[in-house]
Design an enzyme around this catalytic site. Structure first.
Site, mmCIF file in Angstrom:
data_model
loop_
_atom_site.group_PDB
_atom_site.id
_atom_site.type_symbol
_atom_site.label_atom_id
_atom_site.label_comp_id
_atom_site.label_asym_id
_atom_site.label_seq_id
_atom_site.Cartn_x
_atom_site.Cartn_y
_atom_site.Cartn_z
ATOM 1 N N GLU A 182 -1.880 8.289 -7.281
ATOM 2 C CA GLU A 182 -2.059 9.579 -6.616
ATOM 3 C C GLU A 182 -1.006 10.576 -7.077
ATOM 4 O O GLU A 182 0.164 10.215 -7.283
ATOM 5 C CB GLU A 182 -2.004 9.390 -5.100
ATOM 6 C CG GLU A 182 -3.339 8.852 -4.594
ATOM 7 C CD GLU A 182 -3.218 7.691 -3.655
ATOM 8 O OE1 GLU A 182 -2.096 7.178 -3.485
ATOM 9 O OE2 GLU A 182 -4.256 7.285 -3.090
ATOM 10 N N HIS A 204 3.461 0.520 1.707
ATOM 11 C CA HIS A 204 2.269 -0.190 2.171
ATOM 12 C C HIS A 204 2.526 -1.684 2.360
ATOM 13 O O HIS A 204 1.873 -2.511 1.703
ATOM 14 C CB HIS A 204 1.123 -0.033 1.170
ATOM 15 C CG HIS A 204 0.721 1.382 0.895
ATOM 16 N ND1 HIS A 204 -0.096 1.734 -0.159
ATOM 17 C CD2 HIS A 204 0.993 2.536 1.543
ATOM 18 C CE1 HIS A 204 -0.294 3.047 -0.154
ATOM 19 N NE2 HIS A 204 0.375 3.560 0.863
ATOM 20 N N ASN A 259 -4.923 3.150 -0.785
ATOM 21 C CA ASN A 259 -4.063 3.236 0.405
ATOM 22 C C ASN A 259 -4.732 2.496 1.569
ATOM 23 O O ASN A 259 -5.949 2.557 1.719
ATOM 24 C CB ASN A 259 -3.844 4.700 0.772
ATOM 25 C CG ASN A 259 -3.640 5.550 -0.459
ATOM 26 O OD1 ASN A 259 -4.514 5.627 -1.302
ATOM 27 N ND2 ASN A 259 -2.503 6.157 -0.587
HETATM 28 P P1 FAE Z 1 1.690 0.408 12.012
HETATM 29 O O1 FAE Z 1 0.952 1.680 11.825
HETATM 30 O O2 FAE Z 1 2.910 0.180 11.189
HETATM 31 O O3 FAE Z 1 2.065 0.314 13.551
HETATM 32 C C1 FAE Z 1 2.860 -0.712 14.083
HETATM 33 C C2 FAE Z 1 3.527 -0.187 15.347
HETATM 34 O O4 FAE Z 1 4.116 -1.289 16.029
HETATM 35 C C3 FAE Z 1 4.638 0.826 15.098
HETATM 36 O O5 FAE Z 1 4.443 1.953 15.912
HETATM 37 C C4 FAE Z 1 5.911 0.063 15.477
HETATM 38 O O6 FAE Z 1 6.905 0.903 16.036
HETATM 39 C C5 FAE Z 1 5.401 -0.918 16.512
HETATM 40 N N1 FAE Z 1 6.192 -2.151 16.615
HETATM 41 C C6 FAE Z 1 6.643 -2.918 15.607
HETATM 42 N N2 FAE Z 1 7.318 -3.996 16.081
HETATM 43 C C7 FAE Z 1 7.268 -3.895 17.444
HETATM 44 C C8 FAE Z 1 7.790 -4.699 18.491
HETATM 45 N N3 FAE Z 1 8.467 -5.828 18.241
HETATM 46 N N4 FAE Z 1 7.600 -4.285 19.776
HETATM 47 C C9 FAE Z 1 6.902 -3.143 20.018
HETATM 48 N N5 FAE Z 1 6.393 -2.345 19.060
HETATM 49 C C10 FAE Z 1 6.558 -2.731 17.777
HETATM 50 O O7 FAE Z 1 0.748 -0.845 11.799
HETATM 51 N N6 FAE Z 1 -1.425 4.510 4.192
HETATM 52 C C11 FAE Z 1 -2.541 5.163 3.784
HETATM 53 O O8 FAE Z 1 -3.646 4.621 3.899
HETATM 54 N N7 FAE Z 1 -2.438 6.442 3.278
HETATM 55 C C12 FAE Z 1 -1.244 7.068 3.122
HETATM 56 O O9 FAE Z 1 -1.194 8.223 2.686
HETATM 57 C C13 FAE Z 1 -0.062 6.382 3.507
HETATM 58 N N8 FAE Z 1 1.176 6.945 3.350
HETATM 59 C C14 FAE Z 1 2.266 6.326 3.893
HETATM 60 C C15 FAE Z 1 3.504 6.987 3.879
HETATM 61 C C16 FAE Z 1 4.584 6.426 4.565
HETATM 62 C C17 FAE Z 1 5.908 7.133 4.539
HETATM 63 C C18 FAE Z 1 4.433 5.189 5.259
HETATM 64 C C19 FAE Z 1 5.573 4.601 6.016
HETATM 65 C C20 FAE Z 1 3.228 4.536 5.245
HETATM 66 C C21 FAE Z 1 2.138 5.077 4.570
HETATM 67 N N9 FAE Z 1 0.908 4.460 4.583
HETATM 68 C C22 FAE Z 1 -0.211 5.093 4.100
HETATM 69 C C23 FAE Z 1 0.735 3.107 5.140
HETATM 70 C C24 FAE Z 1 0.092 3.118 6.525
HETATM 71 O O10 FAE Z 1 0.692 4.079 7.356
HETATM 72 C C25 FAE Z 1 0.225 1.710 7.107
HETATM 73 O O11 FAE Z 1 -0.474 0.823 6.252
HETATM 74 C C26 FAE Z 1 -0.344 1.618 8.498
HETATM 75 O O12 FAE Z 1 0.346 2.461 9.385
HETATM 76 C C27 FAE Z 1 -0.256 0.189 9.015
HETATM 77 O O13 FAE Z 1 -0.979 0.121 10.211
HETATM 78 P P2 FAE Z 1 -0.728 -1.069 11.230
HETATM 79 O O14 FAE Z 1 -1.723 -0.951 12.318
HETATM 80 O O15 FAE Z 1 -0.667 -2.327 10.471
#
Ligand code: FAE
Length: 562
Positions: free
Chosen positions: A414, A499, A537
């Site tokens: 990208e 990721h 992504n």
């Molecule tokens: P996630 O969204 O990480 O949520 C997990 C939640 O659980 C978080 O709010 C944590 O604070 C919480 N948590 C963790 N441990 C605990 C605990 N022990 N007790 C209570 N709460 C807890 O999980 N993906 C795309 O598809 N497109 C993009 O453009 C993209 N850009 C990105 C840019 C950045 C800077 C980052 C960091 C990630 C990016 N991603 C992107 C990846 C995407 O956001 C990521 O794959 C998803 O957010 C993962 O989703 P989950 O539901 O696995």
């Protein structure tokens, strides 16, 4: 005014999420409101959120039916689908709710002048770019605070994750890409691709608010000059390019480009949160979930340990802090069913700790295995002298070099901005490569922490793939890699990823619906299920898979018949 049940729920949930923040509630749910109140617009007042009973009190009253840990994509889908079937859900989230501006009028801090809101308990920002022209001018000192972006140091690699109600959706680049159907069998073998592409991908795209820039507008938008320049160069080198869908409101973006609305994507905002324009989960799935009136969210509540409860179900140790990190409370919560949505790192680490310290000793060996970073690497090039990439660059990438058909090193790269606010002549990519290496989480008794076995060398295939994509462009244009940006003279940044995926892989640590093997009532719903790579992504895939799994789980384990 009449509202469909869905709009009514979204309206009520959004109001509750906004007013909970205004009231400073660390735990909240939507106050059930009558249709007449909603029609009159009276739920958009501070009464729309009710404080939930403190968790310790609620736990003392007996086991909860369902707890969801984490409010990212997987957790949000689980909460919505359970609650709309009438099941009360408690969500535990270690981060804050980000829906009300602070005293400076902003939800999130400015990228170039960050404060504590930027990062999760760091004293200096840790941006992906370390230096510019070799100068240490990018990262800034900040007060330690429960900010929105975390960079987790895992030894051989760092991983960025979001912290707050909405998880990664609060900080990510909004790129909302559905993998190609022909790649799906390699990504999630065992999942019926026909069902995914007929039902769950379209549903996830709709609810996440995925949209795409108008190609004609893209050709003239000031803020995408950088992407047009890089696209044209890639095409001259013989590559295919493709538009990248986004959850940033492209209508808002067009008005930003004309200077008609407050700028966010065109004002460098992304990693530390977007103050406008992006449809994060608190505006989509979580608003719908809270709008059912059956979902309570406890913020700044971190789950620190899990174990089997005597007599069935699960026990969680929970620690509540304030935004400065001061501990406010510890308690133990019991629940009949437990959904883990703490992300690849959070979920995998919780389960590995539980297995190896005796809380859930019968967890399979596959728990903790199969971690990958989606082959994420970044690289940057200079441009021929005099090439303008634009002083104002949208942070939301909408165009990519699509070399996924390459026979040995498929890459989707990208075109990302370098939004310094002045002409910098840099072209940068975030590449998703196919890297076969995988890491394993293990309990380290000496440090009392879960560690990831991953060595920097395991990134060699990703570095080689992106170089093989970009070298021909450099040769064609007589340009070079920028080695002054990522630290250590690196041409390709291989020491961090955005990721993180896997650690509790579908069909290995769990069955094909995310049930943890041998542990009835324990489910994984997040990126930990994805075996380390999605070809693009990941958040659309994580969301669609969670939709599919919840649909079947509700019927098979919760007796839902419709
Ligand atoms: P996630 O969204 O990480 O949520 C997990 C939640 O659980 C978080 O709010 C944590 O604070 C919480 N948590 C963790 N441990 C605990 C605990 N022990 N007790 C209570 N709460 C807890 O999980 N993906 C795309 O598809 N497109 C993009 O453009 C993209 N850009 C990105 C840019 C950045 C800077 C980052 C960091 C990630 C990016 N991603 C992107 C990846 C995407 O956001 C990521 O794959 C998803 O957010 C993962 O989703 P989950 O539901 O696995």
């Amino acid at each position: 005014m009449t509202m469909s049940p869905h709009s009514r729920r979204r309206f009520l949930g959004t109001a509750a999420l906004q007013s909970a923040s205004a009231l400073g509630l660390g735990s909240f749910m939507a106050r059930p409101a009558g249709a007449a109140e909603i029609a009159a617009g009276r739920t958009l007042d501070a009464q729309a959120a009710s404080p939930s009973q403190p968790l310790a009190q609620r736990a003392a009253a007996g086991p909860l039916p369902v707890v969801v840990v984490g409010t990212g994509y997987g957790g949000a889908v689980a909460a919505l689908r359970l609650a709309e079937q009438g099941i009360p859900v408690v969500m535990l989230e270690m981060g804050q709710l980000w829906t009300q501006p602070a005293s400076d009028g902003r939800l999130f801090s400015k990228t170039l002048t960050p404060d504590g809101r930027a990062m999760w308990f760091k004293t200096k920002t840790e941006a992906p770019l370390k230096t510019f022209l070799g100068l240490d001018i990018i990262n800034k000192k900040i007060p330690a605070y429960a900010g929105v972006l975390d960079r987790v140091h895992l030894g051989g690699i760092d991983a960025y994750v979001g912290r707050g109600v909405g998880g990664g959706s609060l900080v990510n680049g909004g790129m909302a890409v559905t993998p190609r159907e022909q790649d799906f069998g390699q990504i999630l073998p065992g999942v019926d691709a026909g069902e995914m592409y007929a039902k769950w991908f379209p549903l996830a795209n709709r609810l996440l608010g995925v949209n795409q820039v108008d190609p004609a507008w893209f050709e003239k938008a000031k803020c995408y000059r950088y992407a047009r320049v890089a696209r044209d160069q890639a095409q001259r080198a013989g590559y295919k390019t493709a538009f990248v869908p986004t959850v940033y409101d492209v209508g808002y973006l067009a008005r930003e480009d004309l200077g008609q609305v407050t700028r966010s994507a065109t004002a460098q905002e992304i990693l530390y949160g977007n103050n406008h324009g992006k449809c994060s989960l608190d505006q989509s799935y979580l608003a719908d979930a809270v709008g059912t009136g059956r979902v309570s969210i406890y913020t700044l509540h971190e789950v620190t340990a899990l174990r089997q409860a005597a007599g069935g179900g699960y026990e969680l140790d929970v620690r509540q802090i304030d935004a400065q990190g001061q501990e406010l409370m510890r308690c133990t919560v019991r629940c009949a069913k437990l959904f883990l949505g703490a992300g690849s790192l959070g979920t995998s680490m919780m389960l590995v700790k539980a297995r190896d310290t005796g809380g859930l000793p019968r967890l399979p060996a596959a728990v903790g295995a199969g971690w990958g970073h989606n082959g994420n690497v970044m690289a940057a090039r200079s441009n021929p002298l005099g090439t303008s990439t634009g002083a104002i660059q949208s942070t939301m990438p909408v165009m990519g070099i699509d070399d996924r058909d390459h026979p040995t090193r498929p890459v989707f790269a990208e075109l990302t901005p370098l939004p310094t606010g002045f002409e910098n002549g840099v072209s940068m990519v975030l590449a998703i490569t196919k890297n076969p290496e995988r890491g394993t989480f293990r309990w380290d008794a000496a440090s009392g922490q879960v560690k990831l076995d991953w060595r920097l060398e395991q990134n060699a295939a990703s570095v080689a793939a992106v170089r093989s994509l970009i070298d021909p462009i450099n040769r064609l244009l007589g340009t070079r890699y920028r080695t002054d940006l990522f630290g250590g003279g690196k041409a390709v940044a291989d020491d961090f990823c955005y990721h993180p995926l896997g650690g509790c892989v579908l069909g290995q640590a769990t069955d094909l619906l995310g049930r943890v093997k041998g542990h009835p009532g324990l489910y994984v719903v997040d990126g930990a299920l994805i075996p380390g790579w999605t070809s693009v992504n990941p958040f659309v895939t994580i969301t669609a898979l969670a939709e599919r799994n919840l649909h079947h789980l509700l019927r098979e384990d919760f007796g839902v018949t419709a």
